[in-house]
Design a protein around this motif. Structure first.
Motif, PDB file in Angstrom:
ATOM      1  N   ARG A  57      25.267 -10.321  17.238  1.00 21.83           N
ATOM      2  CA  ARG A  57      25.200  -9.751  18.581  1.00 21.83           C
ATOM      3  C   ARG A  57      26.195  -8.609  18.716  1.00 21.83           C
ATOM      4  NH1 ARG A  57      27.899 -11.911  23.064  1.00 21.83           N
ATOM      5  NH2 ARG A  57      27.897 -13.990  22.141  1.00 21.83           N
ATOM      6  N   PHE A  58      27.264  -8.632  17.916  1.00 22.31           N
ATOM      7  CA  PHE A  58      28.285  -7.583  17.956  1.00 22.31           C
ATOM      8  C   PHE A  58      27.953  -6.466  16.958  1.00 22.31           C
ATOM      9  CE2 PHE A  58      31.583 -11.240  18.643  1.00 22.31           C
ATOM     10  CZ  PHE A  58      30.948 -11.585  19.826  1.00 22.31           C
ATOM     11  N   LYS A 224      32.839   8.767  21.338  1.00 25.13           N
ATOM     12  CA  LYS A 224      33.309   7.437  20.971  1.00 25.13           C
ATOM     13  C   LYS A 224      33.909   6.679  22.142  1.00 25.13           C
ATOM     14  CE  LYS A 224      36.071   4.877  17.615  1.00 25.13           C
ATOM     15  NZ  LYS A 224      36.593   3.942  18.618  1.00 25.13           N
ATOM     16  N   GLU A 225      34.673   7.366  23.008  1.00 22.07           N
ATOM     17  CA  GLU A 225      35.309   6.634  24.112  1.00 22.07           C
ATOM     18  C   GLU A 225      34.277   6.057  25.074  1.00 22.07           C
ATOM     19  OE1 GLU A 225      35.834  11.064  25.293  1.00 22.07           O
ATOM     20  OE2 GLU A 225      35.666   9.845  23.469  1.00 22.07           O
ATOM     21  N   LEU A 226      33.137   6.719  25.214  1.00 23.09           N
ATOM     22  CA  LEU A 226      32.071   6.195  26.067  1.00 23.09           C
ATOM     23  C   LEU A 226      31.314   5.079  25.349  1.00 23.09           C
ATOM     24  CD1 LEU A 226      30.658   9.528  27.543  1.00 23.09           C
ATOM     25  CD2 LEU A 226      32.238   7.925  28.622  1.00 23.09           C
ATOM     26  N   ILE A 227      31.057   5.257  24.066  1.00 22.32           N
ATOM     27  CA  ILE A 227      30.381   4.221  23.286  1.00 22.32           C
ATOM     28  C   ILE A 227      31.236   2.954  23.229  1.00 22.32           C
ATOM     29  CG2 ILE A 227      29.530   3.577  20.996  1.00 22.32           C
ATOM     30  CD1 ILE A 227      27.678   5.482  22.495  1.00 22.32           C
ATOM     31  N   ASP A 228      32.554   3.090  23.185  1.00 14.78           N
ATOM     32  CA  ASP A 228      33.429   1.910  23.188  1.00 14.78           C
ATOM     33  C   ASP A 228      33.200   1.064  24.438  1.00 14.78           C
ATOM     34  OD1 ASP A 228      34.547   2.578  20.766  1.00 14.78           O
ATOM     35  OD2 ASP A 228      36.396   3.435  21.613  1.00 14.78           O
ATOM     36  N   GLU A 229      33.020   1.727  25.586  1.00 16.65           N
ATOM     37  CA  GLU A 229      32.738   0.987  26.827  1.00 16.65           C
ATOM     38  C   GLU A 229      31.361   0.343  26.783  1.00 16.65           C
ATOM     39  OE1 GLU A 229      33.830   2.741  30.634  1.00 16.65           O
ATOM     40  OE2 GLU A 229      34.786   4.399  29.561  1.00 16.65           O
ATOM     41  N   ILE A 230      30.392   1.054  26.247  1.00 17.96           N
ATOM     42  CA  ILE A 230      29.040   0.506  26.128  1.00 17.96           C
ATOM     43  C   ILE A 230      29.036  -0.693  25.177  1.00 17.96           C
ATOM     44  CG2 ILE A 230      26.707   1.006  25.281  1.00 17.96           C
ATOM     45  CD1 ILE A 230      27.200   3.930  26.256  1.00 17.96           C
ATOM     46  N   TYR A 231      29.784  -0.578  24.071  1.00 18.35           N
ATOM     47  CA  TYR A 231      29.877  -1.682  23.118  1.00 18.35           C
ATOM     48  C   TYR A 231      30.518  -2.908  23.763  1.00 18.35           C
ATOM     49  CZ  TYR A 231      31.702  -4.562  19.330  1.00 18.35           C
ATOM     50  OH  TYR A 231      32.012  -5.619  18.526  1.00 18.35           O
ATOM     51  N   ALA A 232      31.600  -2.709  24.495  1.00 16.02           N
ATOM     52  CA  ALA A 232      32.292  -3.838  25.121  1.00 16.02           C
ATOM     53  C   ALA A 232      31.375  -4.559  26.108  1.00 16.02           C
ATOM     54  CB  ALA A 232      33.552  -3.348  25.830  1.00 16.02           C
ATOM     55  N   PHE A 233      30.612  -3.786  26.881  1.00 18.59           N
ATOM     56  CA  PHE A 233      29.662  -4.380  27.831  1.00 18.59           C
ATOM     57  C   PHE A 233      28.568  -5.136  27.079  1.00 18.59           C
ATOM     58  CE2 PHE A 233      25.561  -4.101  29.983  1.00 18.59           C
ATOM     59  CZ  PHE A 233      25.852  -4.619  31.237  1.00 18.59           C
ATOM     60  N   SER A 234      28.014  -4.521  26.049  1.00 21.02           N
ATOM     61  CA  SER A 234      26.864  -5.086  25.353  1.00 21.02           C
ATOM     62  C   SER A 234      27.245  -6.280  24.488  1.00 21.02           C
ATOM     63  CB  SER A 234      26.206  -4.005  24.490  1.00 21.02           C
ATOM     64  OG  SER A 234      25.809  -2.906  25.291  1.00 21.02           O
ATOM     65  N   ARG A 235      28.458  -6.258  23.969  1.00 20.14           N
ATOM     66  CA  ARG A 235      28.938  -7.389  23.163  1.00 20.14           C
ATOM     67  C   ARG A 235      28.918  -8.678  23.980  1.00 20.14           C
ATOM     68  NH1 ARG A 235      34.122  -7.767  19.159  1.00 20.14           N
ATOM     69  NH2 ARG A 235      34.764  -9.899  19.616  1.00 20.14           N
ATOM     70  N   SER A 236      29.216  -8.565  25.266  1.00 18.00           N
ATOM     71  CA  SER A 236      29.264  -9.750  26.124  1.00 18.00           C
ATOM     72  C   SER A 236      27.922 -10.065  26.779  1.00 18.00           C
ATOM     73  CB  SER A 236      30.313  -9.562  27.234  1.00 18.00           C
ATOM     74  OG  SER A 236      31.611  -9.457  26.678  1.00 18.00           O
ATOM     75  N   THR A 237      27.087  -9.055  27.017  1.00 15.73           N
ATOM     76  CA  THR A 237      25.841  -9.286  27.752  1.00 15.73           C
ATOM     77  C   THR A 237      24.629  -9.481  26.855  1.00 15.73           C
ATOM     78  OG1 THR A 237      25.578  -6.881  28.019  1.00 15.73           O
ATOM     79  CG2 THR A 237      26.650  -8.088  29.813  1.00 15.73           C
ATOM     80  N   GLY A 238      24.710  -9.084  25.585  1.00 19.02           N
ATOM     81  CA  GLY A 238      23.724  -9.494  24.602  1.00 19.02           C
ATOM     82  C   GLY A 238      22.421  -8.737  24.471  1.00 19.02           C
ATOM     83  N   PRO A 239      22.356  -7.416  24.750  1.00 20.76           N
ATOM     84  CA  PRO A 239      21.093  -6.695  24.552  1.00 20.76           C
ATOM     85  C   PRO A 239      20.917  -6.134  23.142  1.00 20.76           C
ATOM     86  CG  PRO A 239      22.686  -5.230  25.558  1.00 20.76           C
ATOM     87  CD  PRO A 239      23.396  -6.554  25.366  1.00 20.76           C
TER      88      PRO A 239
END
Length: 392
Positions: A57-58, A224-239
């Motif tokens: 998922r990560f 990268k700084e924007l993708i880091d936020e997207i990754y953090a959100f997606s890591r927890s929400t699971g898409p």
């Protein structure tokens, strides 16, 4: 990967490292989790101190390879792969926007994105203003202190309208806004929005990137700084994208250039045929000189893409008869397939919009969208011609 290598070479030769078996083609990593040598390595991986896979998922080797290829093609710093194009769209909004934020968007966008803007984001007090692509002066008037993001498609779905990315990149920078561009219709082979000032680029990989109607997928790449936020959100929400779909899509990228060359060549010939047919009211294809934004198209795209829109004389009733007479081409709501697809957007992909909303974005009852496939162009045109003749 050597950054000096050409697009086609990167698409084929950018792969993750081989295993002990020294395989030539990247294997599938169908695993939910990954193991560690000892407790300290496991702790360090979870703390982010070392670059190790933890859970699919990560991250996963297959999704890593797919994302790395898209990043190279789009000249992006980082990215994240999603289960579908709409998962990429929604997760990008949800991770970067907060209650009270405001979005500027072009009107002509995919129907499900309209739904996100009009029905889902307002639940969190996130508002959207639709702006006319042709009236750039109007954009300045609707920027507010709460405006945080610009979202556009170019070419748009289904009207095949264009956005001047150079102008929009300058506008976003001047107003300190995040510029997000859906590059699905063009693919990174024909257009790279980051070169023109985009911060993020989104693809529904389900379309031309897969190219054969097999799997779902989406990807967002960019700063990268924007993708880091997207990754953090997606890591927890699971898409997250599945490893199998990532493997399929990474292999698909190896043939993207040759496929898009054929899509574009066929689409231009189909558009020229339609434009010469007296049963057609209008035709829109970026590389037709008659397209309202033809000059923009030849400046920021290397070819016109695989989608043609046209209006058939006789309106909705004639359009339905035309679809009912199609024999070889497929009637489905997808696009970007090796098989030519004919769609009536106002009754399918954009049916959930009100009639008023459809009129505002130019989705008129007579509009037909053709995703031109890889069949011989003579056969595609023959099917369209006979359907036109029998629908009179």
């Amino acid at each position: 990967m050597d950054k000096a290598q050409k697009f086609e070479t990167q698409a084929i030769r950018q792969q993750i490292g081989t295993t002990h078996a020294q395989e030539h083609s990247t294997p599938l990593y169908l695993t939910s989790s990954f193991t560690y040598e000892d407790a300290e390595e496991m702790r360090a991986a979870f703390a982010g101190e070392i670059d190790k896979n933890i859970y699919s998922r990560f991250s996963n080797p297959n999704t890593e390879e797919f994302v790395n290829k898209i990043c190279a093609m789009e000249q992006a710093e980082a990215g994240y792969a999603f289960a579908s194009g709409m998962a990429a769209v929604f997760s990008t909004f949800a991770s970067l926007l907060s209650a009270g934020d405001h979005i500027l968007s072009c009107r002509s966008i995919f129907g499900s994105t309209h739904t996100v803007f009009n029905k889902i984001l307002p639940k969190w007090n996130i508002s959207t203003t639709y702006v006319d692509l042709k009236d750039t002066a109007s954009w300045e008037k609707v920027v507010t202190a709460n405006t945080k993001m610009i979202y556009v498609e170019t070419p748009t779905n289904p009207g095949v309208d264009l956005v001047d990315l150079n102008w929009l990149g300058d506008f976003a920078k001047k107003n300190n806004l995040i510029l997000v561009v859906d590059n699905c219709f063009a693919t990174p082979y024909l257009q790279q929005p980051i070169k023109h000032g985009a911060d993020l680029v989104i693809h529904s990989a389900t379309k031309f990137i897969d190219g054969q109607g097999r799997v779902l997928g989406g990807v967002t790449v960019g700063r990268k700084e924007l993708i880091d936020e997207i990754y953090a959100f997606s890591r927890s929400t699971g898409p997250a994208m599945s490893p199998f779909n990532a493997w399929v899509l990474s292999k698909s990228l190896e043939t993207l250039a040759v496929r898009m060359d054929r899509h574009c060549d066929n689409a231009l010939k189909v558009a020229q045929f339609l434009e010469s047919n007296d049963q057609i009211e209008w035709v829109k294809y970026p590389f037709l000189p008659s397209h309202p934004q033809h000059k923009i198209a030849i400046e920021q795209m290397s070819a016109g893409g695989g989608v043609v829109s046209f209006g058939i004389k006789g309106g909705l009733a004639r359009g339905k008869r035309f679809l009912n007479q199609i024999k070889m081409c497929s009637l489905t709501a997808n696009l970007g397939d090796s098989r030519t697809i004919v769609t009536h957007p106002s009754s399918t992909t954009h049916a959930k919009l009100s009639e008023e909303e459809r009129q505002k974005v130019g989705i008129t009852p007579e509009l037909i969208r053709i995703s031109v496939g890889l069949e011989h162009v003579d056969d595609i045109i023959a099917d369209i011609r006979q359907a036109l003749d029998l629908s009179i």
